[in-house]
Structures are given as C-alpha cells and as structure tokens.
Enzyme design. Structure first.
Site, short mmCIF file in Angstrom:
data_model
loop_
_atom_site.label_atom_id
_atom_site.label_comp_id
_atom_site.label_asym_id
_atom_site.label_seq_id
_atom_site.Cartn_x
_atom_site.Cartn_y
_atom_site.Cartn_z
N GLY A 1 -24.56 4.11 0.11
CA GLY A 1 -25.63 4.85 -0.55
C GLY A 1 -25.18 6.21 -1.05
O GLY A 1 -25.86 6.84 -1.86
N LYS A 2 -23.99 6.70 -0.62
CA LYS A 2 -23.61 8.08 -0.98
C LYS A 2 -23.31 8.23 -2.47
O LYS A 2 -23.48 9.30 -3.02
CB LYS A 2 -22.42 8.54 -0.14
CG LYS A 2 -21.11 7.83 -0.44
CD LYS A 2 -19.99 8.38 0.41
CE LYS A 2 -18.68 7.71 0.08
NZ LYS A 2 -17.58 8.21 0.91
N PRO B 1 -15.70 -4.43 2.51
CA PRO B 1 -17.02 -4.82 3.04
C PRO B 1 -18.12 -3.82 2.70
O PRO B 1 -19.30 -4.13 2.86
CB PRO B 1 -16.79 -4.88 4.56
CG PRO B 1 -15.70 -3.90 4.80
CD PRO B 1 -14.79 -3.99 3.60
N LEU B 2 -17.71 -2.61 2.23
CA LEU B 2 -18.72 -1.62 1.83
C LEU B 2 -18.75 -1.47 0.31
O LEU B 2 -19.31 -0.49 -0.21
CB LEU B 2 -18.40 -0.25 2.48
CG LEU B 2 -18.56 -0.22 4.01
CD1 LEU B 2 -17.99 1.07 4.59
CD2 LEU B 2 -20.04 -0.37 4.38
N GLY C 1 -17.54 1.73 -1.02
CA GLY C 1 -18.41 2.89 -0.78
C GLY C 1 -19.82 2.72 -1.33
O GLY C 1 -20.74 3.44 -0.93
N LEU C 2 -20.01 1.75 -2.24
CA LEU C 2 -21.35 1.59 -2.86
C LEU C 2 -22.43 1.33 -1.82
O LEU C 2 -23.54 1.86 -1.91
CB LEU C 2 -21.35 0.40 -3.83
CG LEU C 2 -20.95 0.63 -5.29
CD1 LEU C 2 -21.18 -0.63 -6.09
CD2 LEU C 2 -21.70 1.81 -5.92
N LEU C 3 -22.12 0.52 -0.80
CA LEU C 3 -23.14 0.12 0.17
C LEU C 3 -23.47 1.22 1.19
O LEU C 3 -24.32 1.03 2.05
CB LEU C 3 -22.72 -1.18 0.89
CG LEU C 3 -22.71 -2.42 -0.01
CD1 LEU C 3 -22.09 -3.61 0.70
CD2 LEU C 3 -24.12 -2.77 -0.49
N TYR D 1 0.84 -1.20 0.00
CA TYR D 1 0.00 0.00 0.00
C TYR D 1 0.88 1.25 0.00
O TYR D 1 1.45 1.63 1.03
CB TYR D 1 -0.95 0.03 1.21
CG TYR D 1 -1.96 -1.11 1.26
CD1 TYR D 1 -2.25 -1.87 0.14
CD2 TYR D 1 -2.64 -1.41 2.44
CE1 TYR D 1 -3.17 -2.91 0.19
CE2 TYR D 1 -3.58 -2.44 2.49
CZ TYR D 1 -3.82 -3.19 1.36
OH TYR D 1 -4.74 -4.21 1.42
N1 LIG Z 1 -6.22 -8.40 0.98
C1 LIG Z 1 -6.55 -7.75 -0.12
O1 LIG Z 1 -6.28 -8.19 -1.25
C2 LIG Z 1 -7.30 -6.44 0.01
C3 LIG Z 1 -7.87 -5.85 -1.12
C4 LIG Z 1 -8.56 -4.64 -0.96
C5 LIG Z 1 -8.66 -4.06 0.30
N2 LIG Z 1 -8.08 -4.65 1.38
C6 LIG Z 1 -8.18 -4.05 2.73
O2 LIG Z 1 -9.55 -3.79 3.00
C7 LIG Z 1 -9.74 -2.43 3.36
C8 LIG Z 1 -11.11 -1.95 2.91
O3 LIG Z 1 -11.37 -2.24 1.55
P1 LIG Z 1 -11.68 -1.11 0.45
O4 LIG Z 1 -11.05 0.17 0.83
O5 LIG Z 1 -11.35 -1.73 -0.85
O6 LIG Z 1 -13.27 -0.98 0.46
P2 LIG Z 1 -14.41 -0.53 1.49
O7 LIG Z 1 -13.94 -0.65 2.87
O8 LIG Z 1 -15.61 -1.28 1.05
O9 LIG Z 1 -14.64 0.99 1.10
C9 LIG Z 1 -13.89 2.01 1.70
C10 LIG Z 1 -14.38 3.37 1.17
O10 LIG Z 1 -15.77 3.52 1.42
C11 LIG Z 1 -16.06 4.83 1.84
N3 LIG Z 1 -16.57 4.76 3.23
C12 LIG Z 1 -16.11 4.01 4.26
N4 LIG Z 1 -16.88 4.15 5.36
C13 LIG Z 1 -17.88 5.01 5.01
C14 LIG Z 1 -18.99 5.53 5.69
N5 LIG Z 1 -19.28 5.17 6.95
N6 LIG Z 1 -19.80 6.43 5.05
C15 LIG Z 1 -19.54 6.80 3.78
N7 LIG Z 1 -18.50 6.31 3.06
C16 LIG Z 1 -17.67 5.42 3.67
C17 LIG Z 1 -14.78 5.63 1.75
O11 LIG Z 1 -14.76 6.22 0.45
P3 LIG Z 1 -14.10 7.67 0.19
O12 LIG Z 1 -12.68 7.51 0.63
O13 LIG Z 1 -14.26 7.88 -1.27
O14 LIG Z 1 -14.86 8.64 1.04
C18 LIG Z 1 -13.72 4.54 1.89
O15 LIG Z 1 -12.51 4.91 1.28
C19 LIG Z 1 -8.56 -1.68 2.75
O16 LIG Z 1 -8.28 -0.48 3.40
C20 LIG Z 1 -7.46 -2.71 2.90
O17 LIG Z 1 -6.91 -2.62 4.21
C21 LIG Z 1 -7.42 -5.85 1.25
#
Ligand SMILES: NC(=O)c1ccc[n+]([C@@H]2O[C@H](COP(=O)([O-])OP(=O)(O)OC[C@H]3O[C@@H](n4cnc5c(N)ncnc54)[C@H](OP(=O)(O)O)[C@@H]3O)[C@@H](O)[C@H]2O)c1
Length: 322
Positions: free
Chosen positions: A222-223, A214-215, A218-220, A67
């Site tokens: 709703g924003k 898990p979100l 950001g899709l889940l 990262y």
């Molecule tokens: N092992 C692997 O291969 C792998 C792959 C991917 C990710 N990961 C890990 O998983 C973590 C999370 O995955 P991800 O970042 O891909 O997806 P995510 O957690 O589904 O989405 C994160 C994004 O959702 C938005 N968000 C989060 N909480 C919110 C809330 N309460 N209200 C409104 N918007 C919210 C933010 O977008 P904005 O920043 O645009 O506001 C944030 O950057 C990563 O940080 C990483 O540590 C691991």
C-alpha cells in the site's frame, strides 16, 4: 531460531524452513540487471536486515549467483558473520544461472557460490531458469552429483513449467533424490500457477512452491499507492513495470488495509499470510527487504491468522481484478 509452528518441510527433504524466508536480491549492490529495479543498500543496513530477520523468526535466505554478479551471496555471508550466526543455524538457498550455459558449468558455479558464501554451506541449490543448453535430465544429474558429494543438501528449480518440473522430479527420483521446490512468482497480483498446472502438479509430486515477488515488488504493502513521490523515486524499470498495476490494484490494497485493521497487522502481513496459507502449507514465500522494519514486519506475518472469510474475500477480489 525459527518460530515454533511456522516451519514447513521443503518438499520431501529433511530441510525445515520458516514459511516466510528473506529474499536477498535487494543486496545486489546496485550491480548487474538488478540495478534497473533496486537501489544499492549500505552494508550496515544489509547486516541489520539479516540480523532482524533471523531474530524475528525467519530461518532461511534466498540468493543467487546472478544477483549483483555474486554481490548478494557475499553480502549474505557478511551479514550472517556479523550477526554471529554459526554455519548450520541458517538455511541458505542459491541458484545457478543456466542461460547460455550447459550442465557442465553447474559444479564450477556451485564451487564459486560456496566460496562467496563461506563459511555458510549451500543447503538448497536451484536451477534459476528453464533455459539451459542441456536437457533437464543432464542438469538434474549434475545437481544430484553435488548432493552425492555433500556440496549441497537439496535441489530445486525456478520458473519451471509443470512439464519441466515433472521431468526434473523424475530425473532426480532416478537418483534417489526428491525435488525440493519450484520457485515461481505468486501473490494476490499474480496467480498464474493456479491455472497453468504448476500448483496442482506440485501438490501431486509433494514439491513445495516458493513464492517470489510475494508483495508485488512493494505494491501490496500500500505504500506506493499512498506516496506518489516514493513511487516516482524508484528505479526506472521498477516504475515502468508497476505503473500499469498501480491504479488497478487500489481496491485490493484498500481491502488488505481493512483486513489489516481487523487483524492489528499491516497490509504487507495480510498479503503474505494469504500467499502462504490460502493453499494450505504447500507455499512458502521469500519477500525481499531493504529496511529492518520490513524484515521484522514480514516475519511477523507468520503470526497473522486470517479467517476463511478474509482469505476468500481477498481471493475473490484479486480474481475480479486480474
Ligand atoms: N527465481 C526468480 O526468478 C526470482 C525473481 C525475482 C525475485 N526472486 C526472489 O524473490 C525475492 C523477493 O522478490 P522481489 O524483491 O521481486 O519482490 P517483493 O518481495 O514482492 O518486494 C520486495 C520489496 O517490497 C518492499 N517491501 C518489502 N517488505 C515490505 C514491508 N513490510 N513494508 C513496506 N515495503 C516492503 C521493499 O521495497 P523497497 O526496497 O523499495 O523499500 C522490497 O524491496 C527476491 O529478493 C529474490 O530473492 C526470485
């Protein structure tokens, strides 16, 4: 620091984590491949996100050497130091990137990550992808050596199939160590682990599943459905990968928002509560946060208790839409 009643044991290890952790890919500083998905965040904001996450009941942070080419690990250590957190008071997970590498590079990578994370030791060390040049056994032996040398406390894998996860579990068992977790994509928008054998096998082996994305990026929340300008302002690859799912997921977001009203919660909290409770306590989740309100809200999901009817209605609709 973790909220009472919301911690879970990682596999059969002695590590207790909050059911929601903090994903730190967002702290990549706009470097490496992550710049196609995530914009850089100012250091002051990263520091505040971590502080708020910990104050809100989260007790662990997930990062990786890849990262931002080490930037996320450095940012995590910076933020924890700024928040006055003592080593040992937070659980740190980081990952070795195996692509084009053999197991011989594991100890050197762990050393570099340890230095970037100083003074916070690595609790959980994961093999990030199943694509090393070495066998699963050689990788697990190198990981076990790190446990034996007290450099890490526990071993995990990420994106491993059911079969490879089983081989990792067996190789570690031969060394008297249990596989703590398999970190895989899981949410209401991606339920492949329920049908490809990963979840079932993890339950049999006593391996915790860590749900990433898990979100649904950001899709889940709703924003992105309610704010087309916000959607269009996101980095290109993130937009491209989400555009197809935007319209399709509208009914799911509508249901999440209806349940959120009933629960006096947010759609994001309902989605996280579903992901971490629908299958009992075998799944923990690591939503990323780029703003303090997100970290606080996501931690708050640990106090949202969905009824079986609410869980099942989300499950049924998400299956219908997949
Ligand atoms: N092992 C692997 O291969 C792998 C792959 C991917 C990710 N990961 C890990 O998983 C973590 C999370 O995955 P991800 O970042 O891909 O997806 P995510 O957690 O589904 O989405 C994160 C994004 O959702 C938005 N968000 C989060 N909480 C919110 C809330 N309460 N209200 C409104 N918007 C919210 C933010 O977008 P904005 O920043 O645009 O506001 C944030 O950057 C990563 O940080 C990483 O540590 C691991």
């Amino acid at each position: 620091m973790s909220s009472k009643g919301t911690t879970r044991r990682l596999g059969k290890t002695d590590i207790e984590v909050s059911s929601i952790g903090l994903g730190a890919m967002q702290f990549s500083g706009g470097r490496s491949f992550t710049r196609f998905y995530l914009s850089a965040i100012p250091t002051e904001i990263e520091d505040k996100v971590v502080k708020v996450a910990l104050e809100s009941g989260i007790n662990w942070i997930d990062t990786a050497e890849v990262y931002g080419s080490g930037e996320s690990e450095r940012a995590v250590a910076h933020a924890l130091t700024a928040a006055g957190i003592s080593p040992g008071d937070v659980v740190i997970a980081t990952k070795w990137l195996p692509i084009m590498k053999s197991a011989k590079s594991i100890s050197r990578s762990a050393e570099k990550s340890t230095r970037r994370l100083e003074p916070y030791p690595i609790d959980l060390y994961l093999v990030h992808q199943p694509y090393s040049r070495s066998s699963v056994k050689s990788q697990m032996d190198a990981m076990a050596d790190l446990v034996d040398s007290n450099i890490i406390r526990a071993v995990g894998v990420s994106n491993f199939s059911s079969d490879k996860m089983t081989r990792a579990h067996e190789a570690l068992s031969d060394r008297g160590i249990s596989l703590a977790t398999n970190q895989v994509r899981f949410s209401l928008l991606d339920r492949r682990i329920e049908s490809n054998g990963i979840l079932e096998r993890a339950k049999e082996l006593g391996v915790t599943i860590t749900a990433y994305t898990p979100l649904g990026m950001g899709l889940l929340t709703g924003k992105l459905h309610s704010n087309p300008e916000l959607f269009e302002s996101m980095p290109r690859f993130r937009r491209t990968s989400l555009r197809r799912k935007l319209e399709k997921s509208q009914p799911l977001v509508d249901l999440l928002e209806d349940i959120a009203v009933e629960q006096k919660a947010t759609a994001a909290q309902v989605a996280l509560s579903w992901a971490t409770n629908y299958h009992g306590d075998i799944i923990v989740a690591i939503p990323g946060a780029s703003k303090t309100y997100q970290a606080e809200q996501n931690a708050g999901a640990m106090h949202v208790s969905l009824s079986s009817e609410q869980m099942n209605s989300l499950s049924t609709l998400s299956r219908e839409l997949s």
